[in-house]
Design a protein around this motif. Structure first.
Motif, short mmCIF file in Angstrom:
data_model
loop_
_atom_site.label_atom_id
_atom_site.label_comp_id
_atom_site.label_asym_id
_atom_site.label_seq_id
_atom_site.Cartn_x
_atom_site.Cartn_y
_atom_site.Cartn_z
N GLN A 52 4.39 -14.54 3.81
CA GLN A 52 3.03 -14.85 3.41
C GLN A 52 2.86 -16.35 3.19
OE1 GLN A 52 0.70 -12.54 3.54
NE2 GLN A 52 2.14 -10.85 3.89
N ARG A 53 1.60 -16.77 3.03
CA ARG A 53 1.29 -18.19 2.83
C ARG A 53 0.39 -18.37 1.61
NH1 ARG A 53 1.41 -22.68 6.59
NH2 ARG A 53 3.02 -22.25 8.14
N VAL A 113 -3.58 -12.48 1.88
CA VAL A 113 -2.45 -11.70 2.38
C VAL A 113 -2.80 -11.15 3.75
CG1 VAL A 113 -1.12 -9.58 2.05
CG2 VAL A 113 -1.52 -11.12 0.12
N LYS A 114 -1.96 -11.47 4.73
CA LYS A 114 -2.11 -10.93 6.08
C LYS A 114 -0.72 -10.65 6.64
CE LYS A 114 -6.62 -11.27 6.46
NZ LYS A 114 -7.51 -10.10 6.69
N GLU A 123 5.99 -12.17 -3.53
CA GLU A 123 4.68 -11.79 -3.01
C GLU A 123 4.52 -10.28 -3.00
OE1 GLU A 123 1.91 -13.90 -1.33
OE2 GLU A 123 2.79 -14.78 -3.13
N TYR A 180 2.48 -8.15 -6.33
CA TYR A 180 1.20 -7.88 -5.68
C TYR A 180 0.33 -6.98 -6.55
CZ TYR A 180 -2.34 -6.82 -2.25
OH TYR A 180 -3.55 -6.70 -1.61
N SER A 225 -5.29 -5.90 3.30
CA SER A 225 -5.39 -7.03 4.23
C SER A 225 -6.30 -6.72 5.41
CB SER A 225 -3.99 -7.44 4.73
OG SER A 225 -3.41 -6.43 5.52
N VAL A 276 3.04 -16.51 11.75
CA VAL A 276 2.93 -16.91 10.34
C VAL A 276 3.69 -18.18 10.03
CG1 VAL A 276 4.86 -15.44 9.63
CG2 VAL A 276 3.09 -16.02 7.97
#
Length: 446
Positions: A279-280, A285-286, A342, A346, A414, A426
């Protein structure tokens, strides 16, 4: 009875992840829709090689207990862009029995229907198990070529094969073989080369997949070998700029006949780990679209392992190749940091029953999708079932406890969120610039 040309589901053909019972009405209607797809549509919906996911989607929905109307809606939503299976270029079944003709047309999608009819006839004569033995698992040059092609196209042919076997549909197994025949060979070259490296320098021990992922990320020439401008991030990137390093790390993960079951669970758990944790923050969140295929294909390996007629050596080989490709896929998106927090921390968007598995599946039934999301949800649930059975936290299993439902919620949240459903690359900064400039998370998600 289901045959190589007729699809027929029963209420017992619901796959390995149990959610809700199915009805005869839904079994009958889903069979009709799958038959229509089989008869009227190509396995690729355009010349660029994009895959027709209708069969995967409908079987996943059916297996998890979706209603007739939900399955019909999803079919109709993805009907308009499909194309017919025939083309101006065909070869007769008799011609395809000639080895030179069979080989000459490999990799050419206009011959899909020719291969499909050929394999259907072969199955009528020999049974689907013998056809797979002859054309995929024989260990000769032809079988190795087709087995390698099974892993091409982001694993779509082997996903298709898995659905056919899991749901007892020989017609889909024939489709998967024809699909493999029209894919290219770069995956075969990678996997056979990795196999040769492993044989030339056999290891008595095996690193875990998680350990190997971290080693790949730490190797900067390898982890940055794929460039955003590469058309194919593996064949044009990793295998051009860092092939030796990729093979070195990939072959550190070793499957044996004694470790097959444990390594299967490890592969499933780890594919979910690197897909969900890449994740970033603080961006939305994707899930990465490419990593997601590593998860969606992972669900079928317990089914392969349970085939009584398939040798344990071939089961080991299937899994070993999956591990090689998963590790290469991770490197191909620039080996992003894997942020377990992450997942652990969550906070699902919804609460109560809507955040439990049955609620997550109901939400996945109703979104507008081509099937990727509901397949991902089912594969994550399978990961939980397999890991719980093995004992969480052992043998390189990173995902455990309440992380499973957290990931299930990450999947549905997401794709229900705005913007593109998936991340695409990503680890690349350019991907975040090109694909939608993800908004920052809502206060609930920070």
């Amino acid at each position: 009875m289901a045959t190589p040309s007729k699809i027929l589901l029963t209420v017992n053909d619901t796959g390995i992840v149990r959610n809700k019972e199915q009805t005869q009405e839904t079994a009958t209607r889903t069979s009709e829709l799958l038959q229509e797809n089989h008869d009227k549509h190509h396995v690729l919906f355009n010349a660029a090689g994009f895959h027709n996911h209708i069969a995967h989607d409908l079987l996943t929905l059916y297996g998890l207990g979706a209603t007739t109307s939900q399955i019909e809606k999803r079919y109709n939503d993805n009907l308009s862009y499909q194309r017919p299976p025939s083309s101006s270029k065909t070869a007769s079944i008799e011609d395809m029995t000639i080895p030179e003709t069979f080989t000459k047309h490999l990799g050419k999608q206009q011959y899909y229907l020719s291969y499909l009819r050929f394999f259907q006839q072969q199955m009528e004569e020999k049974g689907w198990e013998k056809v797979l033995q002859d054309y995929i698992f024989a260990g000769d040059e032809r079988a190795d070529d087709l087995l390698g092609r099974m892993y091409a196209g982001f694993l779509h042919p082997i996903i298709h094969l898995g659905f056919g076997i899991e749901f007892n549909q020989p017609a889909m197994i024939a489709e998967s073989l024809a699909e493999a025949c029209i894919h290219d060979t770069w995956t075969k070259k990678l996997l056979l080369q990795a196999e040769e490296v492993a044989k030339s320098s056999p290891s008595s021990t095996s690193t875990t997949l998680v350990e190997t992922l971290h080693s790949i990320r730490a190797d900067r020439p390898l982890s940055t070998a794929a460039h955003w401008t590469d058309n194919n991030k593996i064949s044009d990137g990793i295998l051009v700029r860092a092939p030796s390093s990729m093979l070195k790390y990939a072959t550190q993960w070793v499957v044996t006949t004694e470790t097959l079951d444990a390594k299967t669970t490890e592969m499933i758990n780890t594919s979910i780990y690197f897909t969900a944790s890449a994740q970033r923050p603080p961006k939305q969140v994707k899930m990465d679209f490419y990593y997601m295929h590593c998860v969606n294909s992972s669900i079928f390996f317990p089914t392969f392992n349970n085939l009584s007629w398939l040798s344990v050596e071939n089961k080991v080989r299937l899994l070993q190749w999956k591990g090689y490709l998963d590790l290469t896929m991770y490197a191909s998106r620039r080996s992003p940091a894997l942020l377990l927090d992450e997942i652990i921390g969550y906070m699902p968007v919804r609460s109560g029953k809507e955040a439990e598995w049955e609620g997550v599946f109901e939400r996945l039934f109703d979104i507008e999708d081509d099937g990727h999301a509901v397949k991902l949800g089912r594969a994550v649930r399978n990961g939980q079932l397999m890991s719980d059975q093995a004992g969480n936290g052992e043998g390189g299993l990173m995902i455990k406890g309440n992380m499973w439902e957290n990931i299930g919620n990450m999947v549905i949240d997401s794709v229900e969120d705005d913007g593109a459903k998936w991340g695409r690359g990503v680890g690349f900064d350019e991907a975040w610039e090109e694909y939608g400039n993800r908004k920052e998370r809502s206060p609930q998600q920070t």
